[in-house]
Design a protein around this motif. Structure first.
Motif, PDB file in Angstrom:
ATOM      1  N   SER A  92       1.029   4.886  -2.569  1.00  0.00           N
ATOM      2  CA  SER A  92       0.221   5.403  -2.592  1.00  0.00           C
ATOM      3  C   SER A  92       0.466   6.770  -2.735  1.00  0.00           C
ATOM      4  N   ALA A  93       2.297   5.662  -2.760  1.00  0.00           N
ATOM      5  CA  ALA A  93       3.256   7.024  -3.487  1.00  0.00           C
ATOM      6  C   ALA A  93       3.039   7.381  -4.717  1.00  0.00           C
ATOM      7  N   LEU A  94       3.055   7.060  -6.066  1.00  0.00           N
ATOM      8  CA  LEU A  94       2.972   6.315  -6.858  1.00  0.00           C
ATOM      9  C   LEU A  94       1.808   6.497  -7.913  1.00  0.00           C
ATOM     10  N   ALA A  95       0.768   6.066  -7.182  1.00  0.00           N
ATOM     11  CA  ALA A  95      -0.627   5.222  -8.565  1.00  0.00           C
ATOM     12  C   ALA A  95      -1.187   7.254  -8.256  1.00  0.00           C
ATOM     13  N   LEU A 139       0.533  -1.210  -0.307  1.00  0.00           N
ATOM     14  CA  LEU A 139       0.188  -0.397  -0.215  1.00  0.00           C
ATOM     15  C   LEU A 139       0.860   0.768   0.444  1.00  0.00           C
ATOM     16  N   ALA A 140       2.103   1.482   0.446  1.00  0.00           N
ATOM     17  CA  ALA A 140       2.921   2.340   0.541  1.00  0.00           C
ATOM     18  C   ALA A 140       3.384   2.640  -0.959  1.00  0.00           C
ATOM     19  N   VAL A 160      -6.030   8.340  -4.970  1.00  0.00           N
ATOM     20  CA  VAL A 160      -5.254   7.845  -3.812  1.00  0.00           C
ATOM     21  C   VAL A 160      -6.132   8.006  -2.839  1.00  0.00           C
TER      22      VAL A 160
END
Lengths: 329, 335
Positions: free
Chosen positions: A220-223, A216-217, A240
């Motif tokens: 959350s940063a990429l998508a 998930l981390a 997100v």
């Protein structure tokens, strides 16, 4: 709304085994626009990888796509013949796998493999194909690409191999890349480098990306948008911000609370009780019901994917925050 | 602090070397410059772990964290340096005492499928060691195993099953039960939750924390996952290429890392957050331990590297109470 780049409607991929029918993917809907990054999240056995493979028709027997449609720029790929699929694979839709050692041929040099990949789809001379491979390697941050083209996969580190795999995926500037846990085996600093390259490339080239992961981390940063899968179905989808900030499905909330994070140091984590059910023997109705603390009698029938918008929906009779708003962070 | 330490490492070093083969020995006799190829996996690590403390050990692949853990658990003999158990050098103990000390340090591995004998039933996997070491009479072994299983949250009805009949999370519980069966004081956990799904991982982390309370255990918790280490450990040590580069109480280290590598590592670890972010990765790859850079091993990738960094290796020095860091910057910039 314009026609999306990719639209998956009610996709069903079943594995017909001696022990019974394994419904690995059982009615998945997804949509993806140009240049968009979709995170497909789930734990092992949720069907996230099979979904990615089904889009490209890469499911091996005994697995079979038994229902649904995969509309890529309006063309249904489910009924498409092998010849048509081969024209699309690698050229319009590329795939990156978790372990690049499995996708690279160990006895051919990187250059040979890349030139082959170029010439598979276009009639260009060897020199031009070589030059394109060189540029693709340089684009993913590989220093001295000329030397590297002459090297063999075993001479690369894990992170470099994954870069090569990404460079191969980029050779034909595809419209869509499906990446199946490509950074799971990598170290944190190397993973950050790869994520950086991918983020930049998608922004520059307008390539859409499906990032299949359990992390998930990273998502959350990429998508831009996220689809959470559980037992072969999408249980929640949204941006997100919506998924992380205001999860509605109890499973999504449970997943988020299971991640050790800095504001709960030392305090027991709120884990989800029990374990992922066997896909051979799914509970009736909502598959998450036996592990859910909000389940009621209604949960014995499968809820539909409903919500505010087509791309902000959840599959739950008693969504988080429905009767008592404000308990979600 | 060292008075209450249960384990003390002093200059612990592990070198793996490969003997020369016949051709290479012959070539050397003819005057070729061929040396034994040696990898210094762990170089001169000092660390003391207090009774009841959880020390997290973080680093990327090849940094030597697992080798260090194996030396602490007594699986690998150190090449140099000393390991003290409750203040006494392990090598100076009588064989019986050393045996006792070794039993008090147990290890939980990453992959339970590879560390559990697939042909043994759970009753034997967990019950074998306590019976062999005379902790439990053979006749009471089954009750003892049942009690141990209950302790780790497994149904004693599973006693007669084989490892393959369990899920990943349950197997990891069996691995923990096996370690607990000989009543250890210290558990060395080597990536013990790395292979598990997020929801199962949370269950096992909670189990580790509960056992710590109930049995007043001490942990050396090895992981590449910063979130897990931050959650569970009191102090955290960060390793790079065989050395500890920073050691500090966990909250302080995660709030304000001192060493440039620690900073980079913490910055780049993705976190679950609402904001989308841009990654600004540090350049380069982890150097090979076969041929480590001179001076500070991190200097080729460090944004603050200066000439001194490639010439002289910084020592691990106290920069504040209970905080250690190995970086030249702490001297030049001053307080």
């Amino acid at each position: 709304m314009t026609e999306p780049l990719l639209r998956v409607d009610g996709l069903k991929t079943h594995f017909l085994t001696r022990a019974g029918t394994v419904k690995a993917v059982d009615g998945v809907d997804l949509r993806l626009d140009r240049g968009e990054i979709l995170g497909l999240v789930g734990e092992s056995g949720s069907g996230k990888s099979v979904t990615g493979q089904s889009i490209l028709g890469l499911v091996d027997p005994p697995g079979r796509v038994v229902g649904g449609r995969v509309l890529f720029q309006g063309e249904d790929l489910v009924g498409a013949g092998e010849k048509r699929l081969r024209a699309i694979r690698g050229r319009r839709i590329a795939m990156i796998f978790q372990d690049p050692m499995m996708t690279l041929n160990p006895v051919l040099s990187i250059g040979t493999q890349m030139v082959e990949a170029v010439q598979a789809h276009e009639t260009v001379g060897r020199a031009e194909a070589w030059e394109r491979s060189r540029r693709a390697l340089a684009r993913v941050g590989i220093a001295s690409p000329d030397e590297r083209l002459a090297s063999y996969p075993h001479q690369f580190s894990g992170g470099m191999r994954q870069r090569v795999a990404i460079a191969i995926a980029l050779l034909h500037s595809p419209d869509l890349i499906i990446a199946d846990e490509p950074t799971t085996a990598l170290d944190v600093t190397i993973q950050a480098q790869i994520l950086f390259e991918v983020q930049t490339l998608c922004r520059e080239t307008g390539t859409a990306l499906i990032w299949v992961t359990h992390d998930l981390a990273v998502v959350s940063a990429l998508a831009d948008r996220v689809a959470v899968m559980y037992a072969g179905r999408v249980v929640e989808t949204g941006t997100v911000t919506e998924i992380i900030g205001n999860p509605r499905h109890p499973y999504t909330r449970g997943l988020l609370e299971s991640v050790p994070s800095r504001n709960r140091r030392g305090v027991p984590l709120r884990s989800i009780p029990g374990m992922t059910p066997s896909v051979l023997d799914l509970p009736e109705g909502c598959a998450f019901r036996p592990r859910c603390d909000r389940s009621t009698g209604a949960c014995t029938t499968m809820p539909e994917l409903v919500g505010e918008r087509e791309d902000r929906a959840w599959r739950c009779w008693n969504p988080v925050g429905a009767e008592a708003r404000g308990d979600a962070a | 602090m060292s008075t209450a330490s249960i384990i003390e490492l002093d200059g612990l070093t592990k070198r793996f070397s490969r003997k020369l083969d016949v051709v290479e020995r012959f070539a050397r006799r003819l005057g070729a410059a061929i040396d034994d190829r040696a990898v210094q996996a762990v170089s001169g690590v000092d660390l003391s772990i207090a009774e009841g403390e959880v020390v997290g050990l973080v680093g990327e692949s090849g940094c030597g964290k697992s080798t260090l853990g194996r030396m602490v658990a007594g699986i690998l003999p150190p090449s140099a340096g000393t390991l003290r158990w409750r203040g006494r050098d392990l090598r100076e103990l009588s064989p019986a005492d050393r045996h006792h000390a070794n039993l008090k340090i147990q290890m939980v591995f990453q992959d339970p499928m590879a560390s559990l004998n697939p042909r043994l039933r759970v009753a034997d996997i967990v019950g074998e060691a306590p019976v062999v070491h005379g902790l439990v009479p053979r006749r009471q072994a089954e009750d003892y195993v049942a009690a141990t299983l209950r302790q780790v949250g497994l149904d004693p009805a599973y006693l007669r099953r084989y490892p393959h009949q369990f899920s990943g999370g349950q197997r990891q519980r069996i691995g923990i039960a096996r370690a607990l069966a000989v009543k250890p004081d210290v558990l060395v956990c080597d990536e013990s939750v790395a292979a598990l799904d997020v929801s199962i991982q949370a269950q096992i982390i909670n189990l580790f924390m509960r056992l710590r309370e109930e049995l007043s255990l001490t942990y050396l918790f090895i992981s590449h996952d910063l979130g897990v280490v931050e959650h569970i450990s009191d102090r955290t040590a960060i390793m790079y290429l065989g050395r500890i580069v920073e050691l500090a109480p966990t909250p302080e280290l995660f709030d304000k890392p001192n060493h440039p590598y620690a900073k980079a590592l913490l910055d780049e670890a993705p976190r679950v957050s609402v904001e989308k972010r841009r990654f600004a990765p540090i350049r380069g790859e982890i150097p090979s331990p076969l041929d480590p850079p001179s001076g500070c091993a991190f200097h080729p990738r460090c944004p603050h590297a200066m000439p001194r960094c490639s010439a002289e290796r910084p020592a691990l020095r106290a920069i504040a109470p209970r905080r250690w860091s190995a970086c030249h910057l702490n001297e030049t910039t001053g307080p």
